[in-house]
Motif scaffolding. Structure first.
Motif, PDB file in Angstrom:
ATOM      1  N   PRO A 284       0.569  -1.161  -0.258  1.00 18.80           N
ATOM      2  CA  PRO A 284      -0.018   0.202  -0.059  1.00 18.80           C
ATOM      3  C   PRO A 284       0.798   1.313   0.337  1.00 18.80           C
ATOM      4  O   PRO A 284       1.629   1.184   0.644  1.00 18.80           O
ATOM      5  N   GLY A 285       0.381   2.346  -1.247  1.00 18.98           N
ATOM      6  CA  GLY A 285       1.122   3.365  -0.996  1.00 18.98           C
ATOM      7  C   GLY A 285       2.979   3.469  -2.081  1.00 18.98           C
ATOM      8  O   GLY A 285       2.967   4.122  -1.878  1.00 18.98           O
ATOM      9  N   ALA A 286       2.894   2.012  -2.016  1.00 15.30           N
ATOM     10  CA  ALA A 286       4.296   2.062  -2.845  1.00 15.30           C
ATOM     11  C   ALA A 286       4.792   2.333  -4.251  1.00 15.30           C
ATOM     12  O   ALA A 286       3.109   2.302  -4.818  1.00 15.30           O
TER      13      ALA A 286
ATOM     14  N   ARG B 218       5.601   6.337 -13.562  1.00 10.77           N
ATOM     15  CA  ARG B 218       5.859   5.907 -12.650  1.00 10.77           C
ATOM     16  C   ARG B 218       3.755   6.027 -12.405  1.00 10.77           C
ATOM     17  O   ARG B 218       3.258   6.678 -12.551  1.00 10.77           O
ATOM     18  N   TRP B 219       4.068   5.626 -11.032  1.00  8.02           N
ATOM     19  CA  TRP B 219       2.557   5.309 -10.341  1.00  8.02           C
ATOM     20  C   TRP B 219       3.199   4.636  -9.072  1.00  8.02           C
ATOM     21  O   TRP B 219       3.811   4.650  -8.509  1.00  8.02           O
ATOM     22  N   TRP B 220       1.790   4.752  -8.426  1.00  2.00           N
ATOM     23  CA  TRP B 220       1.765   4.557  -6.530  1.00  2.00           C
ATOM     24  C   TRP B 220       0.077   3.717  -6.471  1.00  2.00           C
ATOM     25  O   TRP B 220      -0.364   4.129  -7.253  1.00  2.00           O
ATOM     26  N   ASN B 221       0.276   3.080  -5.710  1.00  5.00           N
ATOM     27  CA  ASN B 221      -0.862   2.130  -5.176  1.00  5.00           C
ATOM     28  C   ASN B 221      -1.393   2.727  -4.017  1.00  5.00           C
ATOM     29  O   ASN B 221      -0.981   4.158  -3.380  1.00  5.00           O
ATOM     30  N   VAL B 222      -3.023   2.847  -3.956  1.00  4.76           N
ATOM     31  CA  VAL B 222      -3.410   3.132  -2.749  1.00  4.76           C
ATOM     32  C   VAL B 222      -2.826   3.036  -1.819  1.00  4.76           C
ATOM     33  O   VAL B 222      -2.064   1.938  -0.756  1.00  4.76           O
ATOM     34  N   LYS B 223      -3.370   4.206  -0.559  1.00  7.38           N
ATOM     35  CA  LYS B 223      -3.167   3.969   0.315  1.00  7.38           C
ATOM     36  C   LYS B 223      -2.887   2.624   1.730  1.00  7.38           C
ATOM     37  O   LYS B 223      -1.587   2.465   2.327  1.00  7.38           O
ATOM     38  N   HIS B 224      -4.279   2.366   2.052  1.00  5.20           N
ATOM     39  CA  HIS B 224      -5.035   2.131   2.955  1.00  5.20           C
ATOM     40  C   HIS B 224      -4.578   0.626   2.726  1.00  5.20           C
ATOM     41  O   HIS B 224      -5.131  -0.177   1.700  1.00  5.20           O
ATOM     42  N   PRO B 225      -4.148  -0.427   3.777  1.00  7.42           N
ATOM     43  CA  PRO B 225      -3.963  -1.448   4.373  1.00  7.42           C
ATOM     44  C   PRO B 225      -4.989  -2.276   3.613  1.00  7.42           C
ATOM     45  O   PRO B 225      -5.346  -3.523   3.257  1.00  7.42           O
ATOM     46  N   SER B 226      -6.350  -1.806   4.226  1.00  4.49           N
ATOM     47  CA  SER B 226      -7.986  -1.937   3.712  1.00  4.49           C
ATOM     48  C   SER B 226      -8.181  -2.021   2.299  1.00  4.49           C
ATOM     49  O   SER B 226      -8.723  -2.588   1.908  1.00  4.49           O
TER      50      SER B 226
END
Length: 398
Positions: free
Chosen positions: A294-296, A304-312
């Protein structure tokens, strides 16, 4: 709490990259983000969560399996010739069972293949490892451990809300060496309110005496939204001093140089070329990497891309068979040139003058005249004074 992510362009459900995207040929790394912490440090705004902050829909026990689901998706998107480096960061990765970390590393190897002699790092808090857990990590294939020491002054650790005792980080470093780790890093923070010059000198001495081959030292940055920022805003603590930070940096350079360390990036020193963090060098040299978790953040061929932040939310996306990507951007040639200048100028190897346009070369000549840069074999390298003003030098050159 963690800061918000930018939106960017939409990431396709299958995570596919734009047509024509190719690996850059400067190495491929894997970053694994572990977003769990036992408690939140007062200065931290990283994408991390305590048990109370985590909420439902995500658990530490199920986390390795969720990461493997993203890895399976990644394997359908990119096919690097090998994985040169793996870096497990956080958060506190060593809150996971060593078997979970071993399972993730084994899956990376089976998916893409680890290069011979690949560097495999995990971050750790000193209180989150034991001689036994370090031995298990080493047996699993981890070659490097980076310990968050920050300081050996009890008062400084208290202000930073660190849980470990003053002597625990050096002790953990010795335990890592005894467990067979090839490379051990200690992270320091300087400029904390209440830290004296003697406090920082003692921290440097403790790091050197611990027998590590790498030290990172960073000036305290007060991030909005953190507990530390709130305390300063209320007047409970003074804001960090730039002059004090400069004095601490000079003290770090003097002490580490005398102990046989050499700087290779503005905030990083190593005892040899082989002790340098190859994963970070891959970032700084414009390499490609996939960030799991998450958030990586990830970067492949100028995308460049980024993941959603919250683990859920991260776990939910993957459970649906969808990419956890929150947004992405395609870097323009100008963006890539600016980042190349910004990152490579911070390295002791320097920045080739050929990477600069006419205005940049003129600015570099002025910086040489001002004693901020020195020219060596067609490249410019920061002087010690230039390292203190690195951000300003970068702005002038870009």
């Amino acid at each position: 709490m963690p800061s918000a992510l930018p939106d960017g362009d939409a990431v396709p459900r299958d995570g596919a990259l734009p047509p024509g995207t190719q690996l850059g040929g400067h190495g491929f790394g894997v970053y694994v983000h572990v977003p769990f912490c036992a408690s939140r440090c007062g200065y931290c705004d990283f994408n991390t969560y305590t048990a109370a902050e985590l909420g439902g829909g995500a658990s530490r026990d199920a986390y390795a399996g969720t990461v493997l689901a993203e890895l399976a998706l990644a394997a359908t998107v990119v096919a690097p010739p090998r994985v040169d480096t793996v870096f497990v960061g956080g958060g506190t990765p060593t809150l996971l069972d060593p078997d979970d970390l071993a399972r993730i590393l084994d899956a990376i190897d089976r998916t893409w293949g680890l290069a011979a002699g690949a560097e495999v790092t995990t971050e750790a808090n000193p209180e989150s490892v034991t001689p036994a857990s370090l031995q298990r990590l080493r047996k699993a294939g981890f070659t490097r451990v980076s310990l968050g020491m920050q300081s050996t002054a009890p008062g400084v650790l208290q202000i930073l809300d660190r849980r470990h005792t003053a002597g625990r980080a050096p002790a953990a470093a010795l335990e890592a060496r005894e467990a067979g780790f090839d490379h051990v890093n200690l992270d320091l923070i300087y400029g904390t309110p209440g830290e004296s010059a003697d406090d920082f000198a003692a921290s440097l001495d403790a790091a050197v005496r611990a027998g590590v081959d790498h030290v990172s030292a960073y000036a305290l940055i007060v991030e909005e939204g953190t507990r530390l920022a709130a305390r300063m805003r209320r007047g409970e603590l003074p804001y960090p001093s730039d002059d004090v930070a400069a004095d601490r940096y000079l003290a770090a350079e003097a002490a580490l140089d005398a102990a046989g360390f050499s700087w290779y990036e503005v905030s990083n020193w190593a005892t040899s070329e082989g002790a340098r963090c190859r994963h970070n060098l891959l970032y700084w040299a414009g390499g490609d990497w996939w960030g799991l978790g998450p958030g990586a953040h990830s970067h492949v061929g100028g995308v460049r891309w980024w993941n959603v932040k919250h683990p859920s939310a991260y776990a939910g996306r993957l459970a649906e068979g969808a990419s956890p990507g929150h947004g992405r951007e395609v870097l323009s040639a100008a963006d890539r040139r600016m980042e190349d200048v910004m990152l490579r100028l911070r390295l002791a190897s320097g920045l080739p003058l050929s990477a600069l346009d006419g205005a940049g070369r003129a600015a570099a000549a002025r910086a040489v005249g001002d004693g901020l840069l020195v020219e060596r074999a067609g490249s410019v390298v920061l002087t010690l004074r230039g390292r203190l003003l690195a951000d300003a030098v970068v702005r002038d050159l870009t």
